[in-house]
Design an enzyme around this catalytic site. Structure first.
Site, PDB file in Angstrom:
ATOM      1  N   GLU A 109       0.819  -1.209   0.000  1.00  0.00           N
ATOM      2  CA  GLU A 109       0.000   0.000   0.000  1.00  0.00           C
ATOM      3  C   GLU A 109       0.855   1.263   0.000  1.00  0.00           C
ATOM      4  O   GLU A 109       0.470   2.277  -0.593  1.00  0.00           O
ATOM      5  CB  GLU A 109      -0.946  -0.030   1.193  1.00  0.00           C
ATOM      6  CG  GLU A 109      -2.023  -1.101   1.036  1.00  0.00           C
ATOM      7  CD  GLU A 109      -2.960  -1.186   2.208  1.00  0.00           C
ATOM      8  OE1 GLU A 109      -4.183  -0.999   2.021  1.00  0.00           O
ATOM      9  OE2 GLU A 109      -2.483  -1.458   3.325  1.00  0.00           O
ATOM     10  N   GLU A 129      -3.776  -9.608   3.634  1.00  0.00           N
ATOM     11  CA  GLU A 129      -4.367  -9.267   4.922  1.00  0.00           C
ATOM     12  C   GLU A 129      -5.526 -10.157   5.365  1.00  0.00           C
ATOM     13  O   GLU A 129      -5.609 -10.503   6.555  1.00  0.00           O
ATOM     14  CB  GLU A 129      -4.831  -7.794   4.915  1.00  0.00           C
ATOM     15  CG  GLU A 129      -3.716  -6.777   5.046  1.00  0.00           C
ATOM     16  CD  GLU A 129      -3.161  -6.318   3.717  1.00  0.00           C
ATOM     17  OE1 GLU A 129      -2.549  -5.247   3.672  1.00  0.00           O
ATOM     18  OE2 GLU A 129      -3.352  -7.046   2.713  1.00  0.00           O
TER      19      GLU A 129
END
Length: 251
Positions: A109, A129
């Site tokens: 990210e 995740e």
């Protein structure tokens, strides 16, 4: 004394930041977040190109799981990583992620938040995740689709797909894959990109980046206003005069 979480090499037109937690593959902890916020403050007041790399052959293998395990609802609502990455995205001058090895979870990210991404044949990018019982909440759920399209973004976010360098380059998630012959080749490639950026008028680059990310409804008015600002600069007149002079000298 605790070792610094980032190393900073600053010059007049660029800043190189090295994520410096190689023993945990540069996992992004609260101290690193705070240190990166400090760098953002510097670059907001003195705009320069930012290059971000990792140490120890890894860009960043994610957020610090030990800290994530202990965080609760209020921590999530603070937007610890999402606030930082959004700030990086909004920096005045372009940003370049130099991705060697893994860029996973929060590391991915961080890379998505940069304007350009360069990799090596060892690069691996993804967001695992959900396998840890959480989601990619620092930009991937919306930014990744903008970068690679909805089908591939869903494969990464929902089915755990990890992109290798060739796949990421084919999707243009990586702007370039750098063949490494010796240490420093990836950083050298990053500097070549920075050289291309800084060869242009800094204010023109800054305004172009700002306009690129502006809401659609703000155009075309903001384009005209930004152009009006540039039309009044000495640099615009000097650069155009130099261009016309070069053209006159051509046989």
């Amino acid at each position: 004394m605790t070792e610094a979480t980032i190393l900073v090499d600053a010059s007049t037109d660029r800043v190189v930041v090295t994520l410096n937690r190689p023993d945990v593959r540069n996992a992004i902890d609260q101290r690193m977040v705070d240190d990166l916020h400090d760098i953002c403050g510097v670059l907001e007041s003195d705009p320069r190109v930012l290059l971000v790399q990792g140490s120890g052959g890894t860009f960043a293998a994610g957020a610090d799981i030990g800290q994530l395990r202990e965080r609760g609802r209020d921590d999530a609502l603070r937007g610890i990583n999402s606030g930082l990455f959004d700030r990086i995205r909004r920096l005045p001058m372009p940003t370049i992620a130099l991705i060697e090895g893994y860029a996973l979870g929060g590391g991915a990210e961080l890379a998505y938040a940069c304007d350009f991404r360069l990799g090596t044949p060892t690069t691996k990018i993804g967001n695992p995740e959900p396998g840890l019982g959480i989601l990619a909440a620092a930009g991937a759920t919306w930014r990744l689709a903008e970068l690679v399209g909805e089908p591939v973004a869903k494969e990464i976010l929902l089915a755990g797909r990890i992109l290798d360098a060739a796949e990421a380059h084919a999707l243009r998630l990586l702007n370039e894959v750098v063949e490494i012959v010796e240490d420093g080749d990836l950083l050298a490639a990053g500097h070549r990109w920075a050289d291309r950026i800084t060869a242009s008028a800094p204010l023109a680059v800054r305004l172009t980046k700002a306009l690129f990310h502006a809401p659609r409804e703000a155009h075309p008015l903001i384009d005209d206003v930004a152009q009006a600002v540039l039309f009044e600069t000495t640099e615009k007149r000097d650069r155009m005069s130099a261009f016309l002079d070069r053209r006159k000298k051509k046989p």
